[in-house]
Design a protein around this motif. Structure first.
Motif, PDB file in Angstrom:
ATOM      1  N   SER A  55       0.819  -1.217   0.000  1.00  0.00           N
ATOM      2  CA  SER A  55       0.000   0.000   0.000  1.00  0.00           C
ATOM      3  C   SER A  55       0.851   1.265   0.000  1.00  0.00           C
ATOM      4  CB  SER A  55      -0.965   0.008   1.194  1.00  0.00           C
ATOM      5  OG  SER A  55      -0.247  -0.037   2.404  1.00  0.00           O
ATOM      6  N   ASP A  56       1.989   1.237   0.744  1.00  0.00           N
ATOM      7  CA  ASP A  56       2.860   2.415   0.774  1.00  0.00           C
ATOM      8  C   ASP A  56       3.414   2.719  -0.611  1.00  0.00           C
ATOM      9  OD1 ASP A  56       2.494   2.932   3.429  1.00  0.00           O
ATOM     10  OD2 ASP A  56       4.314   1.918   4.093  1.00  0.00           O
ATOM     11  N   LEU A  57       3.996   1.706  -1.253  1.00  0.00           N
ATOM     12  CA  LEU A  57       4.599   1.916  -2.565  1.00  0.00           C
ATOM     13  C   LEU A  57       3.539   2.168  -3.629  1.00  0.00           C
ATOM     14  CD1 LEU A  57       7.389  -0.839  -2.546  1.00  0.00           C
ATOM     15  CD2 LEU A  57       7.613   1.598  -2.041  1.00  0.00           C
ATOM     16  N   ASN A  58       2.428   1.449  -3.542  1.00  0.00           N
ATOM     17  CA  ASN A  58       1.366   1.618  -4.530  1.00  0.00           C
ATOM     18  C   ASN A  58       0.779   3.029  -4.467  1.00  0.00           C
ATOM     19  OD1 ASN A  58      -0.208  -0.073  -6.540  1.00  0.00           O
ATOM     20  ND2 ASN A  58      -1.895   0.786  -5.352  1.00  0.00           N
ATOM     21  N   GLY A  59       0.711   3.575  -3.252  1.00  0.00           N
ATOM     22  CA  GLY A  59       0.165   4.918  -3.077  1.00  0.00           C
ATOM     23  C   GLY A  59       1.044   6.002  -3.666  1.00  0.00           C
ATOM     24  N   ASN A  60       2.323   5.684  -3.898  1.00  0.00           N
ATOM     25  CA  ASN A  60       3.224   6.666  -4.502  1.00  0.00           C
ATOM     26  C   ASN A  60       2.934   6.896  -5.974  1.00  0.00           C
ATOM     27  OD1 ASN A  60       4.680   7.060  -2.154  1.00  0.00           O
ATOM     28  ND2 ASN A  60       6.302   5.615  -2.676  1.00  0.00           N
ATOM     29  N   LEU A  61       2.420   5.882  -6.648  1.00  0.00           N
ATOM     30  CA  LEU A  61       2.252   5.934  -8.098  1.00  0.00           C
ATOM     31  C   LEU A  61       1.126   6.883  -8.511  1.00  0.00           C
ATOM     32  CD1 LEU A  61       2.624   2.126  -8.841  1.00  0.00           C
ATOM     33  CD2 LEU A  61       4.228   3.919  -9.539  1.00  0.00           C
ATOM     34  N   LYS A  62       1.337   7.549  -9.632  1.00  0.00           N
ATOM     35  CA  LYS A  62       0.328   8.440 -10.194  1.00  0.00           C
ATOM     36  C   LYS A  62      -0.009   7.958 -11.598  1.00  0.00           C
ATOM     37  CE  LYS A  62       3.379  11.571  -9.413  1.00  0.00           C
ATOM     38  NZ  LYS A  62       4.214  10.830  -8.456  1.00  0.00           N
ATOM     39  N   GLY A  63      -1.305   8.007 -11.966  1.00  0.00           N
ATOM     40  CA  GLY A  63      -1.728   7.505 -13.270  1.00  0.00           C
ATOM     41  C   GLY A  63      -2.422   8.567 -14.105  1.00  0.00           C
ATOM     42  N   VAL A  64      -2.278   8.462 -15.425  1.00  0.00           N
ATOM     43  CA  VAL A  64      -2.928   9.349 -16.377  1.00  0.00           C
ATOM     44  C   VAL A  64      -3.712   8.481 -17.355  1.00  0.00           C
ATOM     45  CG1 VAL A  64      -2.609  11.068 -18.199  1.00  0.00           C
ATOM     46  CG2 VAL A  64      -1.088  11.063 -16.210  1.00  0.00           C
ATOM     47  N   ASP A  65      -5.002   8.790 -17.544  1.00  0.00           N
ATOM     48  CA  ASP A  65      -5.825   8.007 -18.460  1.00  0.00           C
ATOM     49  C   ASP A  65      -5.595   8.514 -19.888  1.00  0.00           C
ATOM     50  OD1 ASP A  65      -7.728   6.562 -19.827  1.00  0.00           O
ATOM     51  OD2 ASP A  65      -9.256   6.753 -18.274  1.00  0.00           O
ATOM     52  N   ILE A  66      -4.555   7.974 -20.520  1.00  0.00           N
ATOM     53  CA  ILE A  66      -4.182   8.392 -21.865  1.00  0.00           C
ATOM     54  C   ILE A  66      -5.279   8.058 -22.871  1.00  0.00           C
ATOM     55  CG2 ILE A  66      -2.510   8.086 -23.725  1.00  0.00           C
ATOM     56  CD1 ILE A  66      -1.363   9.590 -21.364  1.00  0.00           C
ATOM     57  N   ASN A  67      -5.852   6.867 -22.756  1.00  0.00           N
ATOM     58  CA  ASN A  67      -6.877   6.438 -23.711  1.00  0.00           C
ATOM     59  C   ASN A  67      -8.087   7.372 -23.702  1.00  0.00           C
ATOM     60  OD1 ASN A  67      -5.437   4.157 -24.575  1.00  0.00           O
ATOM     61  ND2 ASN A  67      -6.182   2.959 -22.849  1.00  0.00           N
ATOM     62  N   GLU A  68      -8.514   7.774 -22.514  1.00  0.00           N
ATOM     63  CA  GLU A  68      -9.668   8.661 -22.398  1.00  0.00           C
ATOM     64  C   GLU A  68      -9.355  10.037 -22.984  1.00  0.00           C
ATOM     65  OE1 GLU A  68     -13.398  10.199 -21.459  1.00  0.00           O
ATOM     66  OE2 GLU A  68     -12.697   8.116 -21.453  1.00  0.00           O
ATOM     67  N   ALA A  69      -8.132  10.532 -22.726  1.00  0.00           N
ATOM     68  CA  ALA A  69      -7.766  11.874 -23.174  1.00  0.00           C
ATOM     69  C   ALA A  69      -7.596  11.963 -24.687  1.00  0.00           C
ATOM     70  CB  ALA A  69      -6.480  12.322 -22.476  1.00  0.00           C
ATOM     71  N   ILE A  70      -7.066  10.904 -25.301  1.00  0.00           N
ATOM     72  CA  ILE A  70      -6.814  10.947 -26.744  1.00  0.00           C
ATOM     73  C   ILE A  70      -8.014  10.477 -27.544  1.00  0.00           C
ATOM     74  CG2 ILE A  70      -5.352  10.067 -28.610  1.00  0.00           C
ATOM     75  CD1 ILE A  70      -3.061   9.891 -26.706  1.00  0.00           C
ATOM     76  N   THR A 289       2.501   7.035 -14.651  1.00  0.00           N
ATOM     77  CA  THR A 289       2.313   6.120 -15.772  1.00  0.00           C
ATOM     78  C   THR A 289       0.919   6.274 -16.362  1.00  0.00           C
ATOM     79  OG1 THR A 289       1.375   4.263 -14.521  1.00  0.00           O
ATOM     80  CG2 THR A 289       3.791   4.463 -14.535  1.00  0.00           C
ATOM     81  N   ASP A 290       0.678   5.593 -17.476  1.00  0.00           N
ATOM     82  CA  ASP A 290      -0.692   5.515 -17.956  1.00  0.00           C
ATOM     83  C   ASP A 290      -1.496   4.716 -16.945  1.00  0.00           C
ATOM     84  OD1 ASP A 290      -1.061   2.526 -19.174  1.00  0.00           O
ATOM     85  OD2 ASP A 290       0.977   3.241 -19.534  1.00  0.00           O
ATOM     86  N   SER A 291      -2.806   4.863 -16.951  1.00  0.00           N
ATOM     87  CA  SER A 291      -3.646   4.260 -15.919  1.00  0.00           C
ATOM     88  C   SER A 291      -3.560   2.743 -15.904  1.00  0.00           C
ATOM     89  CB  SER A 291      -5.106   4.706 -16.096  1.00  0.00           C
ATOM     90  OG  SER A 291      -5.564   4.434 -17.408  1.00  0.00           O
ATOM     91  N   ASP A 292      -3.236   2.133 -17.038  1.00  0.00           N
ATOM     92  CA  ASP A 292      -3.136   0.676 -17.083  1.00  0.00           C
ATOM     93  C   ASP A 292      -1.932   0.144 -16.308  1.00  0.00           C
ATOM     94  OD1 ASP A 292      -5.400   0.477 -18.628  1.00  0.00           O
ATOM     95  OD2 ASP A 292      -4.321   0.383 -20.534  1.00  0.00           O
ATOM     96  N   LEU A 293      -0.922   0.998 -16.080  1.00  0.00           N
ATOM     97  CA  LEU A 293       0.284   0.568 -15.358  1.00  0.00           C
ATOM     98  C   LEU A 293       0.368   1.160 -13.953  1.00  0.00           C
ATOM     99  CD1 LEU A 293       3.193   0.763 -17.986  1.00  0.00           C
ATOM    100  CD2 LEU A 293       1.942  -1.253 -17.213  1.00  0.00           C
ATOM    101  N   ALA A 294      -0.639   1.929 -13.543  1.00  0.00           N
ATOM    102  CA  ALA A 294      -0.538   2.712 -12.313  1.00  0.00           C
ATOM    103  C   ALA A 294      -0.818   1.904 -11.046  1.00  0.00           C
ATOM    104  CB  ALA A 294      -1.466   3.918 -12.386  1.00  0.00           C
ATOM    105  N   SER A 295      -0.198   0.736 -10.928  1.00  0.00           N
ATOM    106  CA  SER A 295      -0.253  -0.059  -9.697  1.00  0.00           C
ATOM    107  C   SER A 295       0.964  -0.960  -9.660  1.00  0.00           C
ATOM    108  CB  SER A 295      -1.534  -0.902  -9.635  1.00  0.00           C
ATOM    109  OG  SER A 295      -1.473  -1.971 -10.556  1.00  0.00           O
ATOM    110  N   LEU A 296       1.379  -1.352  -8.470  1.00  0.00           N
ATOM    111  CA  LEU A 296       2.528  -2.245  -8.359  1.00  0.00           C
ATOM    112  C   LEU A 296       2.266  -3.560  -9.067  1.00  0.00           C
ATOM    113  CD1 LEU A 296       3.863  -1.824  -4.713  1.00  0.00           C
ATOM    114  CD2 LEU A 296       4.793  -0.913  -6.826  1.00  0.00           C
ATOM    115  N   THR A 297       1.038  -4.058  -8.951  1.00  0.00           N
ATOM    116  CA  THR A 297       0.695  -5.327  -9.593  1.00  0.00           C
ATOM    117  C   THR A 297       0.869  -5.234 -11.102  1.00  0.00           C
ATOM    118  OG1 THR A 297      -0.906  -5.828  -7.850  1.00  0.00           O
ATOM    119  CG2 THR A 297      -1.100  -7.060  -9.916  1.00  0.00           C
TER     120      THR A 297
END
Length: 366
Positions: A55-70, A289-297
């Motif tokens: 949860s600590d490391l996952n909470g650091n990540l920020k995501g951008v929904d590239i697909n929605e924006a483009i 990262t893009d939203s598809d990669l915005a998690s440790l998993t």
């Protein structure tokens, strides 16, 4: 442009689908390989951390929904196109970055840009750097605040990030290359500084004195161990080396990032859970990262999918550029070399030797 000589390391040649062998790219032209390799290192480490750290490391990540924006205004995903990742190094001079160097830069810039192409089968990779001073046509796009941004010609590539946000940078790269980006990864330079400090510094050797008031770099010829702030000045400097252009600075950045990778390997971070967590904490805090990669998993799964890629076989080239006829301080994509380069990546074919040559001084990619 000057930088310390390096000894070549054993590596496998890339093969075209036809089985032809390509010339081995010189070590000095491995542009931005550190970014892709650092990402792979991180996701492999992240896959093995304990759940209690998730949860600590996952909470650091920020995501951008590239697909929605483009939306749908994107190149077709071809069966032969493999995986394509746009990697940006963002350089904001506000907040934590305000005191990093003496240059006065308003807002944020995509100070480094790399298109990483992993062909079908994921056993090899190609990294294409886009010089920040390249003049491009920015397409109409949705800005970071949701407002529509009109198309504009002769826009400097590194300004698009601050003008319209990461999704517009992705769309610009897609339209200039004709290649659909599968993923987006951004590393903030303030986090880069902290990462270097976390590993205890990086050692570099310079052949000549470098004095650059703009970046704050002041080094005498010889070997130096740089801390995070000094390292940031080292990769930012341009006026103290070569012809003072962005093309001249690339050599120092290549040299430093190879030294960074060597330091990470020397410290055997994977063998130290405490240090591994510290490094992972700094890197995830610096990542968007893009939203598809915005998690440790998701990152770990993506990293595992790249296990077959041998870093020593990665080919790195620079987008072929020529000096702009109206402004010699800017460059434009060289034709037909740039078209040949992008076409080869689209089709997973060997990059022609001619597509690795830049008319601009210091811009040869081979």
């Amino acid at each position: 442009m000057t930088h310390a000589p390096t000894q070549p390391s054993p590596r496998r040649s890339r093969r075209a689908p036809s089985g032809r062998r390509s010339a081995r790219p010189p070590r000095r032209r491995r542009v931005w390989r550190w970014i892709a390799l650092s990402l792979v290192l991180f996701v492999l480490v992240a896959g093995g951390v304990g759940y209690w750290l998730y949860s600590d490391l996952n909470g650091n990540l920020k995501g951008v929904d590239i697909n929605e924006a483009i939306g749908d205004d994107r190149p077709e995903k071809l069966p032969t196109s493999g995986q394509n990742i746009l990697v940006l190094g963002s350089d904001s001079r506000s907040g934590e970055n305000a005191g990093l160097g003496t240059g006065k830069v308003a807002g944020a810039r995509s100070d480094t840009a790399l298109v990483m192409h992993v062909p079908q089968g994921r056993t090899e990779a190609v990294a294409v750097s886009i010089p920040r001073d390249t003049l491009v046509t920015r397409p109409a796009c949705t800005g970071k605040d949701g407002a529509e941004v009109a198309s504009a010609k002769r826009v400097m590539f590194n300004s698009i990030y601050s003008q319209a946000g990461p999704a517009c940078v992705v769309k610009t790269v897609e339209q200039m290359s004709g290649i659909r980006m599968d993923h987006y990864v951004e590393i903030d330079f303030a986090g880069f500084k902290d990462l270097v400090d976390a590993i205890g510094g990086v050692t570099v050797t310079v052949e000549e004195d470098i004095h650059d008031p703009s970046s704050g770099l002041d080094l005498t010829a010889g070997t130096h161990k740089l801390n995070g702030t000094e390292s940031l000045a080292f990769v930012r400097t341009r006026h103290g080396v070569g012809d003072g252009s962005d093309l001249g600075r690339i050599g120092l950045q290549q040299q430093f990032m190879l030294a960074l990778l060597s330091e990470i390997k020397r410290q055997d971070l994977l063998g130290s859970p405490t240090r591994t967590y510290k490094i992972a904490d700094q890197l995830t805090a610096a990542l968007t990262t893009d939203s598809d990669l915005a998690s440790l998993t998701a990152l770990a799964e993506f990293g595992r999918s790249l296990n077959g890629v041998d870093p020593s076989s990665m080919e790195t080239v620079m987008l072929p550029v020529a000096y702009d006829t109206q402004d010699p301080n800017r460059v434009v994509a060289a034709r037909p070399q740039a078209d040949q380069l992008w076409e080869a990546l689209r089709r997973d074919e060997e990059i022609p030797a001619a597509a690795k040559k830049s008319p601009a001084k210091g811009g040869s990619a081979s």
